[in-house]
Scaffold this motif. Structure first.
Motif, short mmCIF file in Angstrom:
data_model
loop_
_atom_site.label_atom_id
_atom_site.label_comp_id
_atom_site.label_asym_id
_atom_site.label_seq_id
_atom_site.Cartn_x
_atom_site.Cartn_y
_atom_site.Cartn_z
N ILE A 95 0.84 -1.20 0.00
CA ILE A 95 0.00 0.00 0.00
C ILE A 95 0.87 1.26 0.00
O ILE A 95 0.78 2.11 -0.88
CB ILE A 95 -0.94 0.02 1.23
CG1 ILE A 95 -2.10 -0.95 1.02
CG2 ILE A 95 -1.47 1.42 1.49
CD1 ILE A 95 -3.26 -0.39 0.27
N LEU A 96 1.73 1.38 1.01
CA LEU A 96 2.56 2.57 1.12
C LEU A 96 3.58 2.65 -0.01
O LEU A 96 3.87 3.74 -0.51
CB LEU A 96 3.27 2.62 2.47
CG LEU A 96 2.39 2.91 3.69
CD1 LEU A 96 3.26 3.12 4.92
CD2 LEU A 96 1.51 4.12 3.47
N SER A 97 4.10 1.51 -0.43
CA SER A 97 5.06 1.52 -1.53
C SER A 97 4.44 2.10 -2.79
O SER A 97 5.04 2.93 -3.48
CB SER A 97 5.57 0.10 -1.81
OG SER A 97 6.30 -0.40 -0.72
N SER A 98 3.22 1.67 -3.09
CA SER A 98 2.54 2.16 -4.29
C SER A 98 2.18 3.63 -4.18
O SER A 98 2.40 4.42 -5.10
CB SER A 98 1.27 1.34 -4.54
OG SER A 98 0.60 1.79 -5.69
N MET A 99 1.69 4.04 -3.01
CA MET A 99 1.23 5.42 -2.83
C MET A 99 2.41 6.40 -2.80
O MET A 99 2.33 7.49 -3.38
CB MET A 99 0.41 5.53 -1.55
CG MET A 99 -0.88 4.72 -1.61
SD MET A 99 -1.76 4.71 -0.05
CE MET A 99 -2.47 6.33 -0.03
N GLU A 100 3.49 6.02 -2.14
CA GLU A 100 4.61 6.95 -1.99
C GLU A 100 5.58 6.91 -3.16
O GLU A 100 6.15 7.94 -3.53
CB GLU A 100 5.35 6.67 -0.67
CG GLU A 100 4.47 6.89 0.55
CD GLU A 100 5.27 7.14 1.81
OE1 GLU A 100 6.48 7.43 1.70
OE2 GLU A 100 4.69 7.06 2.90
N ASP A 101 5.77 5.75 -3.76
CA ASP A 101 6.74 5.64 -4.85
C ASP A 101 6.10 5.92 -6.21
O ASP A 101 6.75 6.44 -7.11
CB ASP A 101 7.37 4.25 -4.88
CG ASP A 101 8.17 3.95 -3.61
OD1 ASP A 101 8.59 4.93 -2.95
OD2 ASP A 101 8.36 2.77 -3.30
N LYS A 102 4.83 5.56 -6.34
CA LYS A 102 4.16 5.71 -7.64
C LYS A 102 3.04 6.75 -7.62
O LYS A 102 2.50 7.11 -8.67
CB LYS A 102 3.59 4.36 -8.09
CG LYS A 102 4.62 3.26 -8.22
CD LYS A 102 3.97 1.94 -8.59
CE LYS A 102 5.02 0.82 -8.68
NZ LYS A 102 4.38 -0.50 -8.99
N GLY A 103 2.67 7.23 -6.40
CA GLY A 103 1.61 8.22 -6.30
C GLY A 103 0.25 7.68 -6.70
O GLY A 103 -0.62 8.42 -7.17
N ALA A 104 0.05 6.38 -6.48
CA ALA A 104 -1.21 5.76 -6.90
C ALA A 104 -1.60 4.65 -5.93
O ALA A 104 -0.76 4.05 -5.26
CB ALA A 104 -1.08 5.19 -8.30
#
Length: 331
Positions: A95-104
């Protein structure tokens, strides 16, 4: 060989390299940091507006604005690292990896799991909000523009502090690329974008490219000395190379020159990561043979143990403080 076979010069070159890096850092690194801080402050103010100045932290807002999560982590007392928030909220790491690294938001995750994670994020952040910074949360008054700006600058400082090294590293890398571009263009070279579907041997003579993908076999490095196996069963992937130069005098089918820009502000980190360049060199040799050469472009804290290791791995380098080293490559 350019420098790898001249250990009698290494000590003096290390001193000159450190001096050059320190001079640059004192003159330009603070400006790079300040510029990032100004933009980050504006981003934090925008995030606070979306969150109604932290009065409305809920799963729906986080879902619709995934890029605000790093800001939210810095709004707590103490500020939360990504792994700490993951642990406190019992979150799905992706969850956090996608939101923080990809903004999605992760596209394939089930809605129920998304809601659970966003609810947990909201709960942890709300409970740990730093009310010494967001003073209006204590009594519920409407914050003044000055209060919001002050809080935004504090959070921006926290965010910039968490990424200070990458900010400096990026500024230094851009400077190194600009120096190489100037050196090459003074000698009549043109910057191009080499088509990804053509072999690197077909790169036009008298040209160069930045951040170019070079296909290599992804090999496992299994031994401490950096040895790897053959290409049997290895997958082919793209390896991003900082600078690729095809000489004016190149023969048909000749490999271009590959350059990795490296800068460092301390000796410890370079020696911890010295194996990375060796692995890249090994993978290139495994794919193309010994004729394809990878060179390092060095500025900063690269001491004699680092240089000795790279030389033993067959790598050579150009010093930024003596950019004329490039002349020895026949450019």
């Amino acid at each position: 060989m350019i420098n790898a076979n001249k250990p009698n010069l290494w000590k003096e070159d290390v001193a000159r390299s450190v001096d050059l890096y320190n001079t640059w850092f004192m003159q330009f690194a603070p400006e790079a940091y300040r510029s990032t801080r100004v933009q980050t402050t504006a981003d934090v103010k925008a995030a606070l507006k979306v969150l109604d100045n932290l009065k409305s932290i809920n799963p729906e807002i986080i879902m619709n604005n995934p890029t605000i999560v790093p800001t939210l982590r810095m709004c707590t007392a103490p500020p939360l690292a990504r792994d700490r928030l993951t642990g406190l909220g019992y979150l799905n790491k992706s969850i956090l990896s996608s939101m923080e690294d990809k903004g999605a938001v992760p596209p394939k995750m089930k809605e129920l799991e998304l809601v659970r994670n966003f609810t947990a994020i909201s709960g942890v952040i709300t409970k740990l909000l730093d009310k010494d910074i967001f003073t209006w949360l204590e009594d519920g008054h409407v914050p003044t523009d000055e209060e919001v700006y002050r809080a935004s600058t504090i959070i921006a400082d926290r965010l910039c502090g968490a990424v200070a090294n990458p900010i400096i590293k990026n500024a230094q890398e851009q400077r190194q690329l600009a120096l190489i571009a100037s050196y090459l263009e003074e000698r009549g070279y043109d910057r191009i974008k080499h088509p990804s579907d053509k072999p690197i041997t077909e790169m036009k003579k008298g040209t160069y490219s930045f951040i170019m993908n070079v296909p290599i076999y992804q090999s496992e490095v299994t031994s401490e000395d950096g040895e790897s196996g053959d290409n049997e069963g290895a997958s082919k992937v793209n390896l991003a190379i900082d600078v690729v130069i095809q000489k004016k005098t190149a023969q048909d089918g000749e490999y271009p020159i590959l350059i990795e820009c490296k800068s460092a502000g301390d000796f410890t980190n370079t020696n911890k990561r010295r194996k990375e360049e060796a692995i890249k060199s090994i993978q290139l040799r495994n794919t193309y043979g010994s004729e394809l050469k990878l060179y390092l472009f060095l500025c900063g804290y690269f001491d004699t143990p680092y240089l000795g290791y790279e030389a033993a791995e067959g790598l050579d380098w150009i010093w930024e403080h003596r950019i004329s080293d490039f002349d020895q490559l026949g450019i």
